[in-house]
Write a protein that holds these residues in place. Structure first.
Motif, PDB file in Angstrom:
ATOM      1  N   PRO A 188       0.805  -1.224   0.000  1.00 23.61           N
ATOM      2  CA  PRO A 188       0.000   0.000   0.000  1.00 23.61           C
ATOM      3  C   PRO A 188       0.843   1.283   0.000  1.00 23.61           C
ATOM      4  CG  PRO A 188       0.039  -0.969   2.193  1.00 23.61           C
ATOM      5  CD  PRO A 188       0.825  -1.888   1.313  1.00 23.61           C
ATOM      6  N   ASN A 189       2.110   1.160   0.286  1.00 23.71           N
ATOM      7  CA  ASN A 189       2.918   2.385   0.384  1.00 23.71           C
ATOM      8  C   ASN A 189       4.064   2.385  -0.625  1.00 23.71           C
ATOM      9  OD1 ASN A 189       3.579   0.193   2.109  1.00 23.71           O
ATOM     10  ND2 ASN A 189       5.296   1.394   2.862  1.00 23.71           N
ATOM     11  N   ILE A 190       4.545   3.577  -0.914  1.00 27.48           N
ATOM     12  CA  ILE A 190       5.521   3.730  -2.000  1.00 27.48           C
ATOM     13  C   ILE A 190       6.920   3.294  -1.573  1.00 27.48           C
ATOM     14  CG2 ILE A 190       6.566   5.449  -3.576  1.00 27.48           C
ATOM     15  CD1 ILE A 190       3.937   7.032  -3.286  1.00 27.48           C
ATOM     16  N   ASN A 191       7.198   3.352  -0.291  1.00 33.63           N
ATOM     17  CA  ASN A 191       8.585   3.100   0.132  1.00 33.63           C
ATOM     18  C   ASN A 191       8.864   1.661   0.573  1.00 33.63           C
ATOM     19  OD1 ASN A 191       7.037   3.368   2.362  1.00 33.63           O
ATOM     20  ND2 ASN A 191       8.409   4.769   3.470  1.00 33.63           N
ATOM     21  N   THR A 192       8.121   0.706  -0.023  1.00 34.16           N
ATOM     22  CA  THR A 192       8.395  -0.701   0.250  1.00 34.16           C
ATOM     23  C   THR A 192       8.607  -1.456  -1.057  1.00 34.16           C
ATOM     24  OG1 THR A 192       7.072  -0.687   2.270  1.00 34.16           O
ATOM     25  CG2 THR A 192       7.444  -2.836   1.261  1.00 34.16           C
ATOM     26  N   VAL A 193       9.632  -2.282  -1.126  1.00 32.96           N
ATOM     27  CA  VAL A 193       9.839  -3.162  -2.283  1.00 32.96           C
ATOM     28  C   VAL A 193       8.879  -4.341  -2.124  1.00 32.96           C
ATOM     29  CG1 VAL A 193      11.456  -4.802  -3.335  1.00 32.96           C
ATOM     30  CG2 VAL A 193      12.253  -2.520  -2.662  1.00 32.96           C
ATOM     31  N   PRO A 194       7.977  -4.514  -3.084  1.00 32.73           N
ATOM     32  CA  PRO A 194       6.975  -5.572  -2.920  1.00 32.73           C
ATOM     33  C   PRO A 194       7.597  -6.963  -2.978  1.00 32.73           C
ATOM     34  CG  PRO A 194       6.666  -4.426  -5.025  1.00 32.73           C
ATOM     35  CD  PRO A 194       7.783  -3.734  -4.319  1.00 32.73           C
ATOM     36  N   GLY A 195       7.183  -7.801  -2.040  1.00 32.71           N
ATOM     37  CA  GLY A 195       7.674  -9.181  -1.996  1.00 32.71           C
ATOM     38  C   GLY A 195       6.758 -10.136  -2.737  1.00 32.71           C
ATOM     39  N   GLU A 196       5.595  -9.640  -3.150  1.00 36.66           N
ATOM     40  CA  GLU A 196       4.683 -10.529  -3.870  1.00 36.66           C
ATOM     41  C   GLU A 196       3.987  -9.773  -4.992  1.00 36.66           C
ATOM     42  OE1 GLU A 196       2.292 -13.819  -1.911  1.00 36.66           O
ATOM     43  OE2 GLU A 196       0.683 -12.468  -2.524  1.00 36.66           O
ATOM     44  N   ASP A 197       3.781 -10.473  -6.115  1.00 40.97           N
ATOM     45  CA  ASP A 197       3.115  -9.868  -7.267  1.00 40.97           C
ATOM     46  C   ASP A 197       2.155 -10.902  -7.860  1.00 40.97           C
ATOM     47  OD1 ASP A 197       3.216  -7.596  -9.411  1.00 40.97           O
ATOM     48  OD2 ASP A 197       3.302  -9.466 -10.555  1.00 40.97           O
ATOM     49  N   VAL A 198       0.899 -10.495  -8.059  1.00 42.03           N
ATOM     50  CA  VAL A 198      -0.093 -11.448  -8.579  1.00 42.03           C
ATOM     51  C   VAL A 198      -0.830 -10.855  -9.776  1.00 42.03           C
ATOM     52  CG1 VAL A 198      -2.158 -12.817  -8.028  1.00 42.03           C
ATOM     53  CG2 VAL A 198      -0.446 -12.393  -6.251  1.00 42.03           C
TER      54      VAL A 198
END
Ligand SMILES: [Zn+2]
Length: 422
Positions: A283-293
């Motif tokens: 939900p936030n811009i400053n996190t590298v996403p660990g999951e993508d669907v």
């Protein structure tokens, strides 16, 4: 000669056809999936009507005529089951191993949707300007009524019926056929014989020119890419699933370059691979996403092997996994293969001819995008064509049936069935 007689007969029954539409519209058969009771009430009203108006005529004319109900258990529905009705008309002289000509229509309707968009009560048929308004009047009662009066034309005009005619009124078409034709084919296979053919008048074009004979195989896939989540200021500590997933999605979108076979029966004439639904990630811009669907909708020409497509997809996933150090999981959400019905076979030719005589046009065999009710029939090895003449009002507010279409489609069906020699 018989075409003229059929036309006159059908015309003479116009008001009865409209009355039957009114009777059926007043009993909405809504699926339990959307809180409805199922098809029992409508099935019983139809059976009573058939008993009085069709079975009696067939018996008078010396035919074997019966009505049977096949119940498929569904605890959510009224009486705990979903009824499909079969009305059989058999020539007594024929050995009962002869194959059947089936005309399959469905009893269920979709809900009316937003009531305020309707100008009339959706469940009370209104006749106006050559149309019958009401939910279900086109989808699928128009063809249901046409099929019954086609049978009556054949009987009353003493046309030759050399095959066994079976009018099949199935449950559960609008919500996936599991309690309808699929259950009949899987659990009541004895109903059908090798060589049986099916007309499914539940789809077509306003000018009657489309005979659907094939469909693309359908494969819906879900892709989950798992990396390592971390703070966006330290991407070196994580593995960005979004980036890996993005490369994957672009590569899958160009699968059409690898599976590039074409087939002019279809529009478009090639297989399609469409990335469609995308799930939200962080939900936030400053996190590298660990999951993508994300999901891909594949519609694949019948001549292309689905397993081959799937293993190519797997190998693309492996390459992306290796490049980004992520893990990719593929889940098959939906998969239907479909065998085509020969577009130069007897059934298609006879239908083309009958449409030509009634509508004065040259109908064309075509393929469509996939997932129709004819697929399970074709996959059991039966010839099945989808054709009807519709105003394309199905599922819309103010749905209507053009009375002329209902009459002329009945003529086409009567011509077609009276010419089937099996
Ligand atoms: Zn339908």
């Amino acid at each position: 000669m018989s075409a003229e007689k059929i036309k006159a007969y059908i015309k003479s029954r116009k008001s009865d056809m409209i009355e039957l539409q009114k009777l059926l519209t007043a009993i909405p058969a809504l699926a339990p999936d959307i809180g409805g009771k199922g098809e029992w009430q409508k099935a019983e009203a139809l059976i009573a009507w058939l008993d009085e108006n069709l079975i009696s005529v067939a018996k008078d004319k010396g035919y074997n005529a019966t009505i049977s109900v096949i119940e498929v258990p569904d605890q959510r529905a009224e009486r705990g089951s979903r009824p499909s009705v079969i009305c059989s008309i058999d020539n007594i002289d024929k050995d009962n191993n002869s194959s059947s000509f089936w005309i399959m229509t469905h009893l269920d309707v979709v809900p009316p949707g937003e009531y305020s968009l309707w100008e009339t009560d959706p469940f009370s048929a209104v006749v106006k300007d050559g149309k019958i308004y009401g939910r279900g009047t086109e989808d699928n009662q128009q063809s249901l009524v046409s099929s019954i009066f086609a049978a009556l034309a054949i009987l009353e005009l003493d046309l030759e019926l050399t095959c066994s005619l079976k009018l099949l009124f199935v449950a559960d078409e609008e919500f996936g056929n599991e309690y309808g034709i699929i259950a009949l084919l899987e659990q009541h296979g004895e109903l059908f014989k090798e060589g049986d053919v099916f007309l499914v008048p539940d789809g077509g074009l306003p000018d009657s020119s489309m005979i659907e004979v094939a469909e693309k195989s359908l494969m819906w896939l879900k892709f989950t890419t798992r990396g390592v989540q971390c703070h966006a200021s330290r991407p070196d500590l994580g593995k960005n699933a979004f980036v890996a997933g993005s490369e994957l999605v672009v590569r899958l979108a160009s699968l059409g370059e690898i599976f590039s076979t074409t087939n002019e029966l279809f529009t478009p004439p090639f297989s399609t691979f469409v990335p469609s639904k995308k799930m939200a990630n962080v939900p936030n811009i400053n996190t590298v996403p660990g999951e993508d669907v994300f999901y891909v909708d594949c519609r694949i020409l019948p001549e292309v092997d689905l397993d081959e497509v799937y293993s190519k997809i797997e190998s693309i996933c492996k390459e992306v996994e290796k490049k980004y150090g992520v893990e990719i999981n593929i889940e098959t959400v939906h998969r239907i293969t479909s065998l085509p019905t020969p577009s130069d076979g007897k059934l298609v030719k006879a239908l083309e001819e009958a449409i030509g005589e009634v509508y004065g046009i040259r109908a064309k065999p075509m393929g469509i995008g996939g997932g129709t009710v004819a697929a399970p029939l074709r996959n059991k090895g039966f010839e099945a064509v989808v054709w009807s003449t519709v105003g394309e009002m199905a599922h819309q507010p103010n749905e209507y049936c053009l009375i002329d279409n209902m009459l002329r489609d009945a003529e086409v069906m009567a011509l077609l069935v009276s010419r089937c020699h099996r």
